[in-house]
Design an enzyme around this catalytic site. Structure first.
Site, PDB file in Angstrom:
ATOM      1  N   HIS A 109     -13.124  -3.547  -1.225  1.00 25.07           N
ATOM      2  CA  HIS A 109     -12.129  -3.591  -0.064  1.00 25.07           C
ATOM      3  C   HIS A 109     -12.396  -3.998   0.733  1.00 25.07           C
ATOM      4  O   HIS A 109     -12.608  -3.358   1.682  1.00 25.07           O
ATOM      5  CB  HIS A 109     -12.215  -1.388   0.209  1.00 25.07           C
ATOM      6  CG  HIS A 109     -11.016  -1.112  -0.137  1.00 25.07           C
ATOM      7  ND1 HIS A 109     -10.852  -0.017  -1.088  1.00 25.07           N
ATOM      8  CD2 HIS A 109     -10.830  -0.938   1.184  1.00 25.07           C
ATOM      9  CE1 HIS A 109      -9.346   0.810  -0.312  1.00 25.07           C
ATOM     10  NE2 HIS A 109      -9.615   0.011   0.985  1.00 25.07           N
ATOM     11  N   ARG A 153     -15.033  -2.372   3.010  1.00 25.76           N
ATOM     12  CA  ARG A 153     -14.891  -1.143   3.563  1.00 25.76           C
ATOM     13  C   ARG A 153     -15.371  -0.059   3.421  1.00 25.76           C
ATOM     14  O   ARG A 153     -15.059   0.904   4.060  1.00 25.76           O
ATOM     15  CB  ARG A 153     -13.495  -1.295   4.496  1.00 25.76           C
ATOM     16  CG  ARG A 153     -13.383  -2.258   4.836  1.00 25.76           C
ATOM     17  CD  ARG A 153     -11.727  -2.394   4.503  1.00 25.76           C
ATOM     18  NE  ARG A 153     -10.466  -1.419   5.678  1.00 25.76           N
ATOM     19  CZ  ARG A 153     -10.384  -1.889   6.952  1.00 25.76           C
ATOM     20  NH1 ARG A 153     -11.316  -2.122   7.788  1.00 25.76           N
ATOM     21  NH2 ARG A 153      -9.911  -0.982   7.098  1.00 25.76           N
ATOM     22  N   ASP A 171     -11.467  -9.440  -4.654  1.00 21.23           N
ATOM     23  CA  ASP A 171     -10.210  -9.641  -3.223  1.00 21.23           C
ATOM     24  C   ASP A 171     -11.614  -9.442  -2.856  1.00 21.23           C
ATOM     25  O   ASP A 171     -13.183  -9.372  -3.716  1.00 21.23           O
ATOM     26  CB  ASP A 171      -9.360  -9.200  -3.301  1.00 21.23           C
ATOM     27  CG  ASP A 171      -9.872  -7.192  -2.931  1.00 21.23           C
ATOM     28  OD1 ASP A 171     -10.377  -7.166  -2.679  1.00 21.23           O
ATOM     29  OD2 ASP A 171      -8.972  -6.993  -2.973  1.00 21.23           O
ATOM     30  N   SER A 226       0.862  -1.168  -0.087  1.00 22.55           N
ATOM     31  CA  SER A 226       0.134   0.061  -0.087  1.00 22.55           C
ATOM     32  C   SER A 226       0.809   1.125  -0.029  1.00 22.55           C
ATOM     33  O   SER A 226       2.399   1.454   0.864  1.00 22.55           O
ATOM     34  CB  SER A 226      -0.620   0.281   1.166  1.00 22.55           C
ATOM     35  OG  SER A 226      -1.335   1.532   1.586  1.00 22.55           O
ATOM     36  N   LYS A 228      -7.889  -1.222  -9.313  1.00 21.55           N
ATOM     37  CA  LYS A 228      -8.757  -2.435  -8.582  1.00 21.55           C
ATOM     38  C   LYS A 228      -9.382  -1.703  -7.285  1.00 21.55           C
ATOM     39  O   LYS A 228      -9.969  -0.196  -7.397  1.00 21.55           O
ATOM     40  CB  LYS A 228      -7.141  -2.135  -6.687  1.00 21.55           C
ATOM     41  CG  LYS A 228      -7.223  -2.812  -5.468  1.00 21.55           C
ATOM     42  CD  LYS A 228      -6.938  -3.159  -4.595  1.00 21.55           C
ATOM     43  CE  LYS A 228      -7.518  -3.839  -3.143  1.00 21.55           C
ATOM     44  NZ  LYS A 228      -8.305  -2.967  -2.723  1.00 21.55           N
ATOM     45  N   TYR A 261      -2.239   5.394  -4.219  1.00 19.21           N
ATOM     46  CA  TYR A 261      -3.608   6.304  -3.477  1.00 19.21           C
ATOM     47  C   TYR A 261      -3.193   7.376  -4.591  1.00 19.21           C
ATOM     48  O   TYR A 261      -2.436   7.895  -4.150  1.00 19.21           O
ATOM     49  CB  TYR A 261      -3.872   6.696  -1.898  1.00 19.21           C
ATOM     50  CG  TYR A 261      -4.897   5.576  -1.573  1.00 19.21           C
ATOM     51  CD1 TYR A 261      -5.816   4.686  -2.381  1.00 19.21           C
ATOM     52  CD2 TYR A 261      -4.309   4.729  -0.101  1.00 19.21           C
ATOM     53  CE1 TYR A 261      -6.599   3.789  -1.354  1.00 19.21           C
ATOM     54  CE2 TYR A 261      -5.004   3.066   0.106  1.00 19.21           C
ATOM     55  CZ  TYR A 261      -6.782   2.993  -0.289  1.00 19.21           C
ATOM     56  OH  TYR A 261      -6.664   1.991   0.118  1.00 19.21           O
ATOM     57  N   THR A 297      -6.140   1.924  -6.890  1.00 22.26           N
ATOM     58  CA  THR A 297      -7.002   1.639  -6.109  1.00 22.26           C
ATOM     59  C   THR A 297      -8.511   2.638  -6.543  1.00 22.26           C
ATOM     60  O   THR A 297      -8.264   4.046  -6.495  1.00 22.26           O
ATOM     61  CB  THR A 297      -6.489   1.722  -4.465  1.00 22.26           C
ATOM     62  OG1 THR A 297      -5.985   0.581  -4.525  1.00 22.26           O
ATOM     63  CG2 THR A 297      -8.248   1.410  -3.903  1.00 22.26           C
TER      64      THR A 297
HETATM   65  C1  LIG Z   1      -7.116  -2.856   7.628  1.00 22.66           C
HETATM   66  C2  LIG Z   1      -6.711  -3.043   5.774  1.00 22.66           C
HETATM   67  C3  LIG Z   1      -6.557  -2.046   5.211  1.00 22.66           C
HETATM   68  C4  LIG Z   1      -6.603  -1.814   3.773  1.00 22.66           C
HETATM   69  N1  LIG Z   1      -5.813  -1.081   3.609  1.00 22.66           N
HETATM   70  C5  LIG Z   1      -6.300  -0.603   1.860  1.00 22.66           C
HETATM   71  C6  LIG Z   1      -5.197   0.119   1.508  1.00 22.66           C
HETATM   72  O1  LIG Z   1      -4.185   0.897   1.876  1.00 22.66           O
HETATM   73  N2  LIG Z   1      -4.762   0.599  -0.429  1.00 22.66           N
HETATM   74  C7  LIG Z   1      -5.840  -1.036  -0.386  1.00 22.66           C
HETATM   75  O2  LIG Z   1      -5.733  -0.756  -1.715  1.00 22.66           O
HETATM   76  N3  LIG Z   1      -6.774  -1.359   0.184  1.00 22.66           N
HETATM   77  C8  LIG Z   1      -6.570  -2.307   1.492  1.00 22.66           C
HETATM   78  N4  LIG Z   1      -7.182  -2.570   2.128  1.00 22.66           N
HETATM   79  C9  LIG Z   1      -8.365  -3.674   0.524  1.00 22.66           C
HETATM   80  C10 LIG Z   1      -7.248  -4.645   0.712  1.00 22.66           C
HETATM   81  O3  LIG Z   1      -6.697  -4.442  -0.022  1.00 22.66           O
HETATM   82  C11 LIG Z   1      -8.296  -5.937  -0.230  1.00 22.66           C
HETATM   83  O4  LIG Z   1      -9.234  -4.966  -1.178  1.00 22.66           O
HETATM   84  C12 LIG Z   1      -9.727  -6.098   0.992  1.00 22.66           C
HETATM   85  O5  LIG Z   1      -8.959  -6.622   2.621  1.00 22.66           O
HETATM   86  C13 LIG Z   1     -10.109  -7.203   0.866  1.00 22.66           C
HETATM   87  O6  LIG Z   1     -10.996  -7.952   1.452  1.00 22.66           O
HETATM   88  P1  LIG Z   1     -10.939  -9.158   2.627  1.00 22.66           P
HETATM   89  O7  LIG Z   1     -10.028  -9.149   3.615  1.00 22.66           O
HETATM   90  O8  LIG Z   1     -11.411  -9.453   3.310  1.00 22.66           O
HETATM   91  O9  LIG Z   1      -9.851 -10.114   2.353  1.00 22.66           O
HETATM   92  C14 LIG Z   1      -7.211  -2.938   3.288  1.00 22.66           C
HETATM   93  C15 LIG Z   1      -8.146  -3.162   4.097  1.00 22.66           C
HETATM   94  C16 LIG Z   1      -7.912  -3.776   5.412  1.00 22.66           C
HETATM   95  C17 LIG Z   1      -8.911  -5.044   6.226  1.00 22.66           C
END
Ligand SMILES: Cc1cc2nc3c(=O)[nH]c(=O)nc-3n(C[C@H](O)[C@H](O)[C@H](O)COP(=O)(O)O)c2cc1C
Length: 363
Positions: free
Chosen positions: A258, A261, A289, A112, A234, A136, A162
């Site tokens: 995400h 999230r 993902d 990231s 992404k 980002y 992303t």
């Molecule tokens: C704590 C956390 C931080 C994350 N930070 C980023 C990030 O900095 N950049 C990004 O593209 N995705 C980020 N993601 C999303 C992940 O790349 C991914 O899309 C997601 O966690 C996949 O789902 P899963 O946690 O159910 O495996 C983050 C996810 C979590 C849980």
């Protein structure tokens, strides 16, 4: 991959439970939480539970080969480490532990913009495997361009943009727990890429992010002027957006919400995958993902046309539970599970995982 289980972790659930016990409560809420009422977060798992598999038998499954390629790079299995911010909150080595473990396992890993270690340190920790940098889009063009140039210079092999976070979603759990990630987690890529803590209405703005909220598709054209690295987009959930990405030069797209999230109410990624594959599957690689936890999940996504799948939270659990050895254990547990489900469905190569593997969904 290691056969020696640190701490006797036998399943991903063991890693999750150990992490829950070890991680500070506010960090744990930050990791586990989703947006809004977490409907999409739950929906990701529900979609895998609804899908069934049509096994074939007596195909001779004494040898199962998990190897594949991702954007031309050979990898040991069709799954990779998705980019997650602030891995240093879960274990002191943070991204370095992830890089060492995923490299030793022969897997792709993605880092990231908001890593706690600099992209150069991460590259030095595990030089010889495919490694991608997640961007980002910074509102300051020069800051963004410098990050991209640094990633290319440090040997990252693709740039993952992303696009599902033009701003931070309302994440109820995170807001309530008030995780202070601005404080304890240094941003390894420099102070430029992160804004200082500030209050955002309504109220819960302790976790802030610098992204170019005004960005449109032509940003991909600009990125292609800055770098020769292949672009991966992404966070697409529709055929239309996947088409836009590929028309603007992306070599791959990641179907992602995400991890539930961002937009609560977004479809599960397994549900969105078929329309993305139909729109761009002939012209680009498609990954998925969000909610991948088991070998059967990996096979379902591949059967629907994904080339590989990413893991987010499980890597963070593994880091908290056992650092580098924890991540190594996670990756080997999942590899064994994928191989087992392949054998049980009569598939001995990744190429043999096709639509005929999919049964009728349970509704
Ligand atoms: C704590 C956390 C931080 C994350 N930070 C980023 C990030 O900095 N950049 C990004 O593209 N995705 C980020 N993601 C999303 C992940 O790349 C991914 O899309 C997601 O966690 C996949 O789902 P899963 O946690 O159910 O495996 C983050 C996810 C979590 C849980």
């Amino acid at each position: 991959m290691t056969d020696d289980p640190p701490g006797g972790f036998l399943t991903l659930g063991d890693l999750e439970a150990a992490a829950a016990a070890k991680a500070p409560p506010d960090v744990w809420e930050f990791v586990q939480g989703g947006a809004g009422e977490e409907t999409t977060l739950r929906g990701n798992r529900d979609a895998f539970h609804r899908q069934t598999l049509r096994p074939r038998v007596l195909t001779g499954v004494d040898r199962v080969d998990l190897r594949t390629t991702i954007l031309g790079s050979p990898v040991a299995a069709p799954f990779f480490v998705a980019p997650t911010a602030y891995q240093g909150l879960l274990c002191a080595d943070g991204e370095l532990a992830t890089a060492r473990a995923s490299s030793a396992a022969g897997l792709l890993s993605v880092y990231s913009t908001l890593s706690t270690r600099s992209l150069e340190e991460i590259a030095a920790a595990a030089p010889e495997r495919p490694r991608w940098f997640q961007l980002y889009l910074q509102p300051d063009v020069d800051v963004a361009r410098r990050l991209v140039e640094r990633a290319e210079r440090a040997g990252y092999r693709a740039l993952v943009l992303t696009v599902d976070m033009p701003l931070l979603a309302n994440r109820d759990r995170q807001l309530r727990s008030g995780v202070a990630v601005d404080g304890p987690a240094p941003i390894g890529n420099g102070p430029d890429v992160h804004s200082p803590p500030r209050a955002l209405p309504p109220d819960g703005g302790r976790f802030t992010l610098r992204v170019d909220t005004g960005a449109t598709w032509d940003v991909l054209d600009r990125l292609r002027e800055w770098t020769r690295l292949p672009l991966v987009v992404k966070g697409v959930l529709t055929g239309e957006d996947a088409r836009q990405a590929v028309d603007h030069g992306a070599k791959a797209v990641i179907v992602s919400n995400h991890g539930g999230r961002q937009l609560d109410g977004a479809p599960a990624t397994l549900e969105a995958l078929p329309e993305v594959v139909a729109a761009v599957g002939r012209d680009a690689e498609v990954y998925l993902d969000s909610g991948v936890r088991r070998g059967s999940d990996v096979l379902m996504a591949l059967a629907l046309g994904a080339r590989a799948v990413g893991l987010g939270r499980p890597v963070l659990w593994a880091l908290a539970a056992g650092g580098e050895a924890g991540v190594a254990r996670l990756l080997s547990l999942l590899a064994v599970d994928v191989a087992t489900v392949m054998a049980l469905t009569g598939r001995t190569t990744v190429a043999a995982i096709d639509r005929s593997l999919l049964g009728t969904p349970r509704w």
